[in-house]
Design an enzyme around this catalytic site. Structure first.
Site, PDB file in Angstrom:
ATOM      1  N   ARG A   1      -8.432   3.249  13.350  1.00 36.59           N
ATOM      2  CA  ARG A   1      -7.542   4.367  13.799  1.00 36.59           C
ATOM      3  C   ARG A   1      -7.275   4.489  15.099  1.00 36.59           C
ATOM      4  NH1 ARG A   1      -6.434   5.732   8.790  1.00 36.59           N
ATOM      5  NH2 ARG A   1      -8.481   6.068   7.445  1.00 36.59           N
TER       6      ARG A   1
ATOM      7  N   ASP B   1       0.907  -1.143  -0.040  1.00 35.76           N
ATOM      8  CA  ASP B   1       0.108   0.048   0.037  1.00 35.76           C
ATOM      9  C   ASP B   1       0.896   1.316   0.009  1.00 35.76           C
ATOM     10  OD1 ASP B   1      -2.614   1.267  -0.100  1.00 35.76           O
ATOM     11  OD2 ASP B   1      -2.789   1.306   2.130  1.00 35.76           O
TER      12      ASP B   1
ATOM     13  N   THR C   1      -8.991  -6.159   3.806  1.00 33.45           N
ATOM     14  CA  THR C   1      -8.728  -5.190   2.560  1.00 33.45           C
ATOM     15  C   THR C   1      -9.996  -5.512   1.653  1.00 33.45           C
ATOM     16  OG1 THR C   1      -6.631  -5.000   3.174  1.00 33.45           O
ATOM     17  CG2 THR C   1      -7.347  -4.035   0.983  1.00 33.45           C
TER      18      THR C   1
ATOM     19  N   GLN D   1      -4.362   2.011  15.184  1.00 35.13           N
ATOM     20  CA  GLN D   1      -3.224   2.667  14.324  1.00 35.13           C
ATOM     21  C   GLN D   1      -2.321   3.577  15.158  1.00 35.13           C
ATOM     22  OE1 GLN D   1      -4.724   4.333  10.688  1.00 35.13           O
ATOM     23  NE2 GLN D   1      -2.566   5.072  10.082  1.00 35.13           N
TER      24      GLN D   1
ATOM     25  N   GLU E   1      -9.341   3.978  -2.316  1.00 34.91           N
ATOM     26  CA  GLU E   1      -8.037   3.868  -2.880  1.00 34.91           C
ATOM     27  C   GLU E   1      -8.260   3.180  -4.386  1.00 34.91           C
ATOM     28  OE1 GLU E   1      -4.946   2.079  -0.939  1.00 34.91           O
ATOM     29  OE2 GLU E   1      -5.490   2.946   1.043  1.00 34.91           O
TER      30      GLU E   1
ATOM     31  N   GLU F   1     -10.692   3.448   3.537  1.00 32.94           N
ATOM     32  CA  GLU F   1      -9.969   4.389   2.754  1.00 32.94           C
ATOM     33  C   GLU F   1     -10.042   4.147   1.426  1.00 32.94           C
ATOM     34  OE1 GLU F   1      -5.664   4.227   4.017  1.00 32.94           O
ATOM     35  OE2 GLU F   1      -6.121   5.339   5.790  1.00 32.94           O
TER      36      GLU F   1
ATOM     37  N   HIS G   1      -4.420  13.752   1.369  1.00 33.89           N
ATOM     38  CA  HIS G   1      -4.643  12.773   2.590  1.00 33.89           C
ATOM     39  C   HIS G   1      -3.722  12.761   3.518  1.00 33.89           C
ATOM     40  CE1 HIS G   1      -5.803   9.175   4.651  1.00 33.89           C
ATOM     41  NE2 HIS G   1      -4.503   8.575   4.430  1.00 33.89           N
TER      42      HIS G   1
ATOM     43  N   LYS H   1      -4.636  -2.433  10.148  1.00 28.58           N
ATOM     44  CA  LYS H   1      -4.927  -2.368   8.882  1.00 28.58           C
ATOM     45  C   LYS H   1      -5.078  -3.947   8.187  1.00 28.58           C
ATOM     46  CE  LYS H   1      -3.833   2.116   7.306  1.00 28.58           C
ATOM     47  NZ  LYS H   1      -4.333   2.840   6.556  1.00 28.58           N
TER      48      LYS H   1
ATOM     49  N   GLU I   1     -10.769  11.941   8.245  1.00 33.34           N
ATOM     50  CA  GLU I   1     -10.595  13.399   7.425  1.00 33.34           C
ATOM     51  C   GLU I   1     -12.112  14.019   7.551  1.00 33.34           C
ATOM     52  OE1 GLU I   1      -7.984  13.120   3.517  1.00 33.34           O
ATOM     53  OE2 GLU I   1      -8.382  11.071   4.080  1.00 33.34           O
TER      54      GLU I   1
ATOM     55  N   ASP J   1      -9.104   0.238   1.930  1.00 35.19           N
ATOM     56  CA  ASP J   1      -8.163  -0.223   2.923  1.00 35.19           C
ATOM     57  C   ASP J   1      -8.743   0.246   4.418  1.00 35.19           C
ATOM     58  OD1 ASP J   1      -5.744  -0.592   4.305  1.00 35.19           O
ATOM     59  OD2 ASP J   1      -5.003   1.478   4.093  1.00 35.19           O
TER      60      ASP J   1
END
Lengths: 431, 431
Positions: A240, A130, A260, A243, A204, A202, A137, A256, A377, A236
């Site tokens: 959080r 990744d 996926t 993380q 992507e 996420e 971002h 993560k 975000e 993804d």
């Protein structure tokens, strides 16, 4: 770019598969490859055409001999490994067969309603990597994790990436189990272990690797595009709170690797040829890429005219018959590095890529508020909840939420093509 | 512990393969599994016994039916996937066949001189994960990268790990190409691209995963040991200058993924049963592991009495007939987390492990100067060169250097067993 265009891209081309003509995702100009099963559960290679799927093994005798074995396999790895010329010959043959009504009777027995099929992972993924090419971002998230230092000094020099988990990549449709893990509140003395409270998505692009390179042999930037076989949509999933606590010093791991999601159709670089656009200019003051990442052809056509969006529905919204809401929408050109640059960088130290490897671009956010590719975000780290039409609000994902990434490639003079859905629903954590 | 011991561990047991008796690596008490080729290049499963390799497919008819298919495959993945009881039955059968001289005539045709064989990767590695359990290494390296903050607050709570590259794991003996990459001197304005100037090794144990877990289903700490099939020696080659420049915020990537060397013999957990020892006590003031990582049985026998060492020879040393020098030596018990703890942690969020996955422990350094498991530590970040008997000195590895990791498990009352070599030589960078 026009050098890559051929009769398969002709906007006037139509198919005798009626549902393909005007189909928003899979007109005859697309012809994405995938692996599906039907009935017996056997894995078969197929091509999406309108509302149908063409079983390639059944018609292998009508296809170029160079591709006959590859389309008869249970994964697309062998197809991905073909030289680009063989892939293009296969595409021309499929385009001809599906446009010329003289083939209708012979081919119809090999067509299945897509609704009757299960779409599977298109390839055995040797390694999944990744990247982090969405500069907006990187800035948005960097500000949350490191307020004083949002964009690190290496960002504009190095296409930052890290290895992800191949085993937990799943096709669209498979539900996502909310993970357990360690999290520590900023004001807590000790961490606790339990279900993540900050489950996120996420947005992507996924990049499927075609021909590989031997260990120790880099891929030159001018040849990197030839090692890419196609694109998909990738979510993804990220925890959080896990993380934030685990990621130093070696990067994201359990935050993560629990799941996926990838869209199961591989939209080929051949299908995307009409949608290649120039890479956005670097802002004044940004350094030029180092020579191993710098290629005029890549600058002039290294990006794609793809519009991406994210849709959310909660369990309550679905119960009330409310449609999903759009969380964000934006162009895939919000990438600081092109897909060719991430391939060239990945192999620049001699690391060997293999057919069927999957690369994620990293979250693609735009500069505008409506273009943010993650809840982290959108909710500004959980501070600004998002109102749902059901009266609920979301800072992060709740059990029962269904998240969908969708995208369309479009450009004047070309027939738009889609990617199919990249969707999954959240299951509660194991108790 | 004694519950796991059986007649295969009897110190008095000898083999009719004469070279096995007193063999420092492969006495009959070891019986490691591997994949080898001879002549035709076909991949075959084998067991090391003294100076010979037993071809398992040839004698499959004499082995328990539950293992017959698995030992006839071209990788050990199916063998790794067997229930532990079936693996133990296979081991007892092999031990009996190789100790009872009545089998000599029937089995001898299936034996090859190890010197005539090429040892290959034992399994198809689905995912490779590297951990960071050597607390002395974490402190030593942390001090170099972050002088004010060597050990991060999560270290004593989280078995820190990250995903590595499966495609570039290679068996002992394959040379390592010096990688190219970006590096930036602290006082330079911009990075440059070229051969790494700080090529290093890392002394690690490799952990082979046996039975896996379904996605979404954690592995309980009390069951984690059952998911490990065996150990090997692992060298996590590292380019320190690339690492320093690229590793924030997502961790090491090109600094590591150009090559990883693994010893090709899988020394099984059954063979290691006599060498299980208590996990060292955590220092006063350290937190107890969270419940999902805390298991009394694991504390009492989660570590191994394995002594590891690193040997270096330069091209000039070999030309002058000088033997390799030992760079470091130390016990594998210098691990803050046990192998069961890293397995339980890895799967705690539901991440699915698969048979043949490889886990690295991370660099195992001791508290003493002679126990440092990397040149970065031994040379204190390149400041204190190491003198070689040839008159050369080393801060980091030079082209032509050959690096070997070796290890022996030993304990009073047990026959010592070894792992075979984990060795590779450095090739110059591509120009």
């Amino acid at each position: 770019m026009t050098g890559r265009m051929d009769e398969t891209h002709d906007p006037a081309l139509t198919s005798w598969v009626e549902s393909a003509n005007g189909h928003p995702q899979f007109p005859i100009q697309n012809l994405p490859f995938g692996i599906f099963s039907i009935g017996d559960g056997e894995r078969r290679a197929g091509v999406a055409i309108g509302d149908l799927i063409l079983d390639l093994a059944v018609i292998a005798g009508h296809l170029p001999a160079s591709a006959a074995d590859a389309v008869s396999a249970s994964t697309l790895n062998a197809l991905f490994a073909l030289p680009a010329a063989d892939r293009r010959a296969l595409r021309r043959s499929l385009s001809s067969i599906l446009s010329d009504a003289g083939w209708r009777d012979r081919i119809t027995p090999a067509l299945h309603a897509a609704d009757d099929c299960t779409l599977l992972l298109p390839a055995t993924i040797g390694d999944y990597t990744d990247f982090y090419v969405g500069i907006h971002h990187a800035e948005n998230v960097g500000r949350l994790f490191r307020p004083d230092n949002p964009l690190l000094p290496n960002y504009k020099w190095v296409p930052i990436g890290y290895h992800g988990r191949a085993s937990s990549v799943r096709p669209s449709g498979e539900p996502v189990r909310r993970p357990l893990g360690q999290r520590k509140a900023p004001d807590a003395d000790n961490p606790v272990f339990g279900p993540t409270q900050r489950l996120d998505y996420e947005l992507e692009l996924g990049v499927w690797v075609g021909q590989g390179n031997p260990l120790g042999q880099p891929i030159a930037i001018g040849e990197a595009a030839d090692h890419i076989v196609g694109l998909g949509l990738l979510n993804d999933w990220s925890a959080r709170d896990l993380q934030a606590w685990e990621y130093q010093p070696l990067g994201p791991f359990l935050a993560k690797n629990f799941h996926t999601t990838i869209s199961p159709w591989v939209v080929t670089v051949e299908a995307l040829a009409p949608f290649r656009i120039a890479q956005p200019e670097r802002p004044d003051g940004d350094p030029d890429p180092l020579p191993y990442l710098n290629d005029p052809a890549d600058r002039s056509e290294g990006a794609f005219a793809i519009e991406m969006e994210v849709l959310l529905s909660s369990e309550r919204m679905r119960a009330e018959g409310l449609p999903p809401i759009r969380l964000s929408r934006g162009p895939a050109s919000n990438m600081y590095w092109t897909v060719a640059q991430i391939v060239a960088h990945h192999a620049s130290n001699g690391c060997n890529l293999r057919p069927g490897d999957l690369l994620g671009t990293g979250t693609i956010s735009g500069a505008e508020a409506g273009e943010r590719g993650s809840l982290l975000e959108l909710s500004e780290g959980g501070k600004s909840p998002i109102a749902l039409p059901s009266g609920e609000e979301r800072r992060f994902l709740e059990d029962g939420d269904e998240l969908t990434i969708a995208a369309t490639a479009s450009r004047e003079g070309a027939v738009p093509i889609g990617f199919g859905p990249c969707t999954a629903r959240i299951l509660p954590a194991l108790s």
